[in-house]
Design a protein around this motif. Structure first.
Motif, PDB file in Angstrom:
ATOM      1  N   PHE A   7       0.795  -1.218   0.000  1.00  0.00           N
ATOM      2  CA  PHE A   7       0.000   0.000   0.000  1.00  0.00           C
ATOM      3  C   PHE A   7       0.833   1.276   0.000  1.00  0.00           C
ATOM      4  O   PHE A   7       0.281   2.362   0.048  1.00  0.00           O
ATOM      5  CB  PHE A   7      -0.948   0.015   1.209  1.00  0.00           C
ATOM      6  CG  PHE A   7      -1.987  -1.064   1.130  1.00  0.00           C
ATOM      7  CD1 PHE A   7      -3.031  -0.962   0.232  1.00  0.00           C
ATOM      8  CD2 PHE A   7      -1.886  -2.189   1.920  1.00  0.00           C
ATOM      9  CE1 PHE A   7      -3.984  -1.951   0.147  1.00  0.00           C
ATOM     10  CE2 PHE A   7      -2.833  -3.184   1.830  1.00  0.00           C
ATOM     11  CZ  PHE A   7      -3.882  -3.078   0.941  1.00  0.00           C
ATOM     12  N   ALA A   8       2.132   1.175  -0.056  1.00  0.00           N
ATOM     13  CA  ALA A   8       3.005   2.354  -0.053  1.00  0.00           C
ATOM     14  C   ALA A   8       2.872   3.075  -1.392  1.00  0.00           C
ATOM     15  O   ALA A   8       2.818   2.453  -2.450  1.00  0.00           O
ATOM     16  CB  ALA A   8       4.447   1.947   0.177  1.00  0.00           C
ATOM     17  N   PRO A   9       2.798   4.414  -1.367  1.00  0.00           N
ATOM     18  CA  PRO A   9       2.733   5.154  -2.637  1.00  0.00           C
ATOM     19  C   PRO A   9       4.057   5.021  -3.386  1.00  0.00           C
ATOM     20  O   PRO A   9       5.100   4.758  -2.788  1.00  0.00           O
ATOM     21  CB  PRO A   9       2.511   6.598  -2.186  1.00  0.00           C
ATOM     22  CG  PRO A   9       2.989   6.652  -0.787  1.00  0.00           C
ATOM     23  CD  PRO A   9       2.802   5.285  -0.207  1.00  0.00           C
ATOM     24  N   PRO A  10       4.015   5.191  -4.700  1.00  0.00           N
ATOM     25  CA  PRO A  10       5.270   5.104  -5.463  1.00  0.00           C
ATOM     26  C   PRO A  10       6.221   6.225  -5.053  1.00  0.00           C
ATOM     27  O   PRO A  10       5.794   7.282  -4.597  1.00  0.00           O
ATOM     28  CB  PRO A  10       4.827   5.262  -6.915  1.00  0.00           C
ATOM     29  CG  PRO A  10       3.473   5.868  -6.851  1.00  0.00           C
ATOM     30  CD  PRO A  10       2.874   5.496  -5.534  1.00  0.00           C
ATOM     31  N   PHE A  12       8.536   9.367  -5.147  1.00  0.00           N
ATOM     32  CA  PHE A  12       8.430  10.622  -5.881  1.00  0.00           C
ATOM     33  C   PHE A  12       9.709  10.831  -6.674  1.00  0.00           C
ATOM     34  O   PHE A  12      10.807  10.772  -6.129  1.00  0.00           O
ATOM     35  CB  PHE A  12       8.203  11.779  -4.905  1.00  0.00           C
ATOM     36  CG  PHE A  12       8.061  13.110  -5.568  1.00  0.00           C
ATOM     37  CD1 PHE A  12       6.993  13.382  -6.401  1.00  0.00           C
ATOM     38  CD2 PHE A  12       8.997  14.103  -5.357  1.00  0.00           C
ATOM     39  CE1 PHE A  12       6.845  14.616  -7.013  1.00  0.00           C
ATOM     40  CE2 PHE A  12       8.860  15.342  -5.957  1.00  0.00           C
ATOM     41  CZ  PHE A  12       7.785  15.593  -6.789  1.00  0.00           C
ATOM     42  N   SER A  75       5.992  15.643  -3.199  1.00  0.00           N
ATOM     43  CA  SER A  75       5.194  14.474  -3.570  1.00  0.00           C
ATOM     44  C   SER A  75       4.290  14.857  -4.738  1.00  0.00           C
ATOM     45  O   SER A  75       4.090  16.034  -5.034  1.00  0.00           O
ATOM     46  CB  SER A  75       4.345  13.997  -2.389  1.00  0.00           C
ATOM     47  OG  SER A  75       3.325  14.932  -2.099  1.00  0.00           O
ATOM     48  N   SER A  76       3.725  13.854  -5.347  1.00  0.00           N
ATOM     49  CA  SER A  76       2.800  14.110  -6.455  1.00  0.00           C
ATOM     50  C   SER A  76       1.574  14.871  -5.970  1.00  0.00           C
ATOM     51  O   SER A  76       1.034  15.709  -6.691  1.00  0.00           O
ATOM     52  CB  SER A  76       2.377  12.791  -7.092  1.00  0.00           C
ATOM     53  OG  SER A  76       3.496  12.152  -7.665  1.00  0.00           O
ATOM     54  N   ALA A  77       1.152  14.591  -4.752  1.00  0.00           N
ATOM     55  CA  ALA A  77       0.004  15.308  -4.185  1.00  0.00           C
ATOM     56  C   ALA A  77       0.330  16.793  -4.020  1.00  0.00           C
ATOM     57  O   ALA A  77      -0.526  17.649  -4.265  1.00  0.00           O
ATOM     58  CB  ALA A  77      -0.394  14.698  -2.847  1.00  0.00           C
TER      59      ALA A  77
END
Length: 97
Positions: A7-10, A12, A75-77
């Motif tokens: 579940f870890a985000p990719p 950055f 981050s992408s966010a």
């Protein structure tokens, strides 16, 4: 691989995100002059790269001698949030003209 890694985000990747951010700025009808983006000849955004994040300077208000606010996009966010914020600012500035 542990269960938590699933579940870890990719990770950055600032270099890839910077390319996408530049494309989004051009889509917003900003003129590119090196690392600076302008509207009607006035600076609006300056981009700088880093190893772990993108450093962005955004004007408080377009002017000949602008005041800048610094944003660190790690981050992408953060990039999406910045672009959304910039769209709102540009709409306000264009409406005031």
């Amino acid at each position: 691989m542990s269960d938590n890694d699933f579940f870890a985000p990719p990770l950055f990747k600032p270099a890839e995100a910077l390319v996408q951010l530049k494309r989004q700025l051009r889509d917003l009808k900003l003129s590119e002059q090196g690392s600076r983006y302008t509207e009607a000849g006035l600076a609006v955004v300056e981009l700088g790269g880093g190893d772990t994040a993108i450093e962005v300077r955004l004007v408080k208000r377009p002017a000949r001698t602008p005041e800048w606010t610094v944003h660190r996009l790690a981050s992408s966010a953060d990039v999406r949030r910045f672009v959304d914020h910039l769209k709102i600012q540009l709409a306000r500035w264009r409406q005031d003209e």
